[in-house]
Write an enzyme that holds these catalytic residues in place. Structure first.
Site, PDB file in Angstrom:
ATOM      1  N   TYR A 155       1.001  -1.140  -0.037  1.00 58.32           N
ATOM      2  CA  TYR A 155       0.031   0.134   0.004  1.00 58.32           C
ATOM      3  C   TYR A 155       0.881   1.409  -0.016  1.00 58.32           C
ATOM      4  CZ  TYR A 155      -4.627   2.396   0.344  1.00 58.32           C
ATOM      5  OH  TYR A 155      -5.487   3.174   0.234  1.00 58.32           O
ATOM      6  N   LYS A 162      -3.336   8.206   2.984  1.00 62.62           N
ATOM      7  CA  LYS A 162      -4.846   8.315   3.924  1.00 62.62           C
ATOM      8  C   LYS A 162      -4.402   8.600   5.122  1.00 62.62           C
ATOM      9  CE  LYS A 162      -7.165   5.972   0.505  1.00 62.62           C
ATOM     10  NZ  LYS A 162      -8.100   7.027  -0.287  1.00 62.62           N
TER      11      LYS A 162
HETATM   12  P1  NAD Z   1     -11.987   3.596  -8.915  1.00 63.34           P
HETATM   13  O1  NAD Z   1     -10.942   3.479  -9.726  1.00 63.34           O
HETATM   14  O2  NAD Z   1     -13.489   3.212  -9.203  1.00 63.34           O
HETATM   15  O3  NAD Z   1     -12.115   5.372  -8.343  1.00 63.34           O
HETATM   16  C1  NAD Z   1     -11.124   6.211  -8.304  1.00 63.34           C
HETATM   17  C2  NAD Z   1     -11.516   7.307  -8.809  1.00 63.34           C
HETATM   18  O4  NAD Z   1     -10.323   8.388  -8.576  1.00 63.34           O
HETATM   19  C3  NAD Z   1     -11.753   7.348 -10.407  1.00 63.34           C
HETATM   20  O5  NAD Z   1     -12.974   7.623 -10.918  1.00 63.34           O
HETATM   21  C4  NAD Z   1     -10.495   8.259 -10.940  1.00 63.34           C
HETATM   22  O6  NAD Z   1     -11.078   9.049 -12.286  1.00 63.34           O
HETATM   23  C5  NAD Z   1     -10.690   9.313  -9.868  1.00 63.34           C
HETATM   24  N1  NAD Z   1      -9.461  10.196  -9.672  1.00 63.34           N
HETATM   25  C6  NAD Z   1      -8.005   9.898  -9.992  1.00 63.34           C
HETATM   26  N2  NAD Z   1      -7.570  10.710 -10.181  1.00 63.34           N
HETATM   27  C7  NAD Z   1      -8.245  12.006 -10.368  1.00 63.34           C
HETATM   28  C8  NAD Z   1      -8.175  13.224 -10.588  1.00 63.34           C
HETATM   29  N3  NAD Z   1      -6.958  13.975 -10.978  1.00 63.34           N
HETATM   30  N4  NAD Z   1      -9.416  14.102 -10.720  1.00 63.34           N
HETATM   31  C9  NAD Z   1     -10.476  13.604 -10.475  1.00 63.34           C
HETATM   32  N5  NAD Z   1     -10.527  12.348 -10.393  1.00 63.34           N
HETATM   33  C10 NAD Z   1      -9.563  11.412 -10.279  1.00 63.34           C
HETATM   34  O7  NAD Z   1     -11.489   2.953  -7.474  1.00 63.34           O
HETATM   35  P2  NAD Z   1     -12.345   3.012  -6.015  1.00 63.34           P
HETATM   36  O8  NAD Z   1     -11.658   1.653  -5.297  1.00 63.34           O
HETATM   37  O9  NAD Z   1     -13.768   3.100  -5.976  1.00 63.34           O
HETATM   38  O10 NAD Z   1     -11.627   4.227  -5.266  1.00 63.34           O
HETATM   39  C11 NAD Z   1     -12.618   5.130  -4.550  1.00 63.34           C
HETATM   40  C12 NAD Z   1     -11.954   5.710  -3.327  1.00 63.34           C
HETATM   41  O11 NAD Z   1     -12.089   4.621  -2.402  1.00 63.34           O
HETATM   42  C13 NAD Z   1     -10.382   6.067  -3.459  1.00 63.34           C
HETATM   43  O12 NAD Z   1     -10.195   7.143  -2.460  1.00 63.34           O
HETATM   44  C14 NAD Z   1      -9.655   4.561  -2.792  1.00 63.34           C
HETATM   45  O13 NAD Z   1      -8.551   4.800  -2.253  1.00 63.34           O
HETATM   46  C15 NAD Z   1     -10.747   4.572  -1.581  1.00 63.34           C
HETATM   47  N6  NAD Z   1     -10.815   3.009  -1.173  1.00 63.34           N
HETATM   48  C16 NAD Z   1     -10.802   1.957  -2.029  1.00 63.34           C
HETATM   49  C17 NAD Z   1     -10.776   0.744  -1.650  1.00 63.34           C
HETATM   50  C18 NAD Z   1     -10.782  -0.578  -2.342  1.00 63.34           C
HETATM   51  O14 NAD Z   1     -10.316  -1.720  -2.023  1.00 63.34           O
HETATM   52  N7  NAD Z   1     -11.207  -0.499  -3.559  1.00 63.34           N
HETATM   53  C19 NAD Z   1     -10.579   0.415  -0.199  1.00 63.34           C
HETATM   54  C20 NAD Z   1     -10.548   1.498   0.768  1.00 63.34           C
HETATM   55  C21 NAD Z   1     -10.696   2.595   0.372  1.00 63.34           C
END
Ligand code: NAD
Length: 257
Positions: A155, A162
């Site tokens: 990570y 985070k």
């Molecule tokens: P995802 O890839 O579907 O979403 C990530 C989004 O970030 C995308 O829509 C992308 O377009 C956007 N993004 C990246 N750079 C950007 C920029 N410069 N301007 C605007 N948008 C931008 O993945 P996800 O897993 O749904 O991620 C969403 C959130 O959840 C993130 O913060 C991620 O760290 C968090 N999260 C995910 C998990 C997991 O296991 N999937 C667990 C905990 C937290």
């Protein structure tokens, strides 16, 4: 229908697997109208059908790494809606996937700063830009992960973003409290998404969590989305500055047999 009559913005939907998509669905089921933002024209083309289905409006472009993009998008959305905004979901993160495996100390200065900028600083700018447009009991929610608290292999630099994000939630909650606006984060368990696919050995993290979780499973998009809608709704009116774990109880487990 705990969101009946509320309107807001959901940022970070890349496709149907995105956590933001689950949140948009749950918002609709609970009576809210959501406007989605898209990072680029390519993402916009991919998500406009879903944005129309869930919110009745095409997505609005917003690249959080570009100066002025956030305020511009919020001004446009606010003009289109013609009423105060009740909620914002920040579901955005980015880091170079070459640095989401191997040793943390190999992170470059460039990717360190870019990861912090997109995944953490963007929330601060969002709060500053949305304040004038927000209703007086608004709610903002961001997404975090357990890697901020304990070491999770691969990570790496995202963990630091985070940690800073969770700390910004406390400070932003303090800043915005006098306007009646609440700010919270959800620490989600691992879910297979586009962003998650960039993390080395992600399937091992999924298996590890499913085995040690008190609920004996991984968290779902719906688990996280419904908790998020609770935090966006008036049902959570006394909660701000918090980081709430939605991970089937994994973060409480020390040793597991
Ligand atoms: P995802 O890839 O579907 O979403 C990530 C989004 O970030 C995308 O829509 C992308 O377009 C956007 N993004 C990246 N750079 C950007 C920029 N410069 N301007 C605007 N948008 C931008 O993945 P996800 O897993 O749904 O991620 C969403 C959130 O959840 C993130 O913060 C991620 O760290 C968090 N999260 C995910 C998990 C997991 O296991 N999937 C667990 C905990 C937290």
């Amino acid at each position: 229908m705990i969101m009946e009559g509320k309107v807001g913005i959901v940022m970070g939907m890349a496709n149907r697997f995105s956590i933001a998509h689950g949140i948009g669905k749950s918002l609709k089921q609970n009576g809210a109208t959501s406007v989605f933002t898209a990072q680029t024209d390519t993402f916009k083309a991919k998500i406009d059908d879903i944005a129309l289905e869930l919110g009745g409006m095409e997505s609005v472009l917003c690249d959080v790494s570009k100066d002025g993009s956030i305020c511009e998008a919020f001004e446009k959305i606010s003009r289109n809606l013609g009423r105060p905004i009740d909620f914002v979901v920040h579901s955005i993160a980015y880091s170079d996937k070459n640095e989401l495996s191997g040793k943390y100390y190999d992170t470059t200065r460039e990717n360190f700063l870019n990861t912090m900028n997109i995944s953490c600083y963007s929330l601060t700018e969002i709060c500053r830009c949305i304040r004038p447009f927000m209703s007086d009991n608004g709610s903002i929610v961001t997404l975090s992960y357990y890697g901020s608290e304990k070491v999770v292999p691969n990570y790496n630099v995202m963990a630091l973003a985070k940690s800073a994000l969770e700390t910004s939630v406390m400070y932003l909650a303090k800043d915005l409290g006098e306007y009646g606006i609440r700010v919270n984060s959800i620490s989600s368990g691992p879910i297979k998404t586009l962003a998650a696919s960039g993390i080395g050995d992600f399937s091992k993290i999924l298996d590890y969590d499913a085995n040690r979780s008190p609920l004996k499973r991984n968290v779902t998009q719906k688990d996280v989305a419904d908790a998020c809608v609770f935090l966006l709704s008036d049902m959570s009116s006394g909660i701000t500055g918090e980081n709430i774990h939605v991970d089937c109880g994994c973060s409480n487990i020390g040793v597991s047999f």
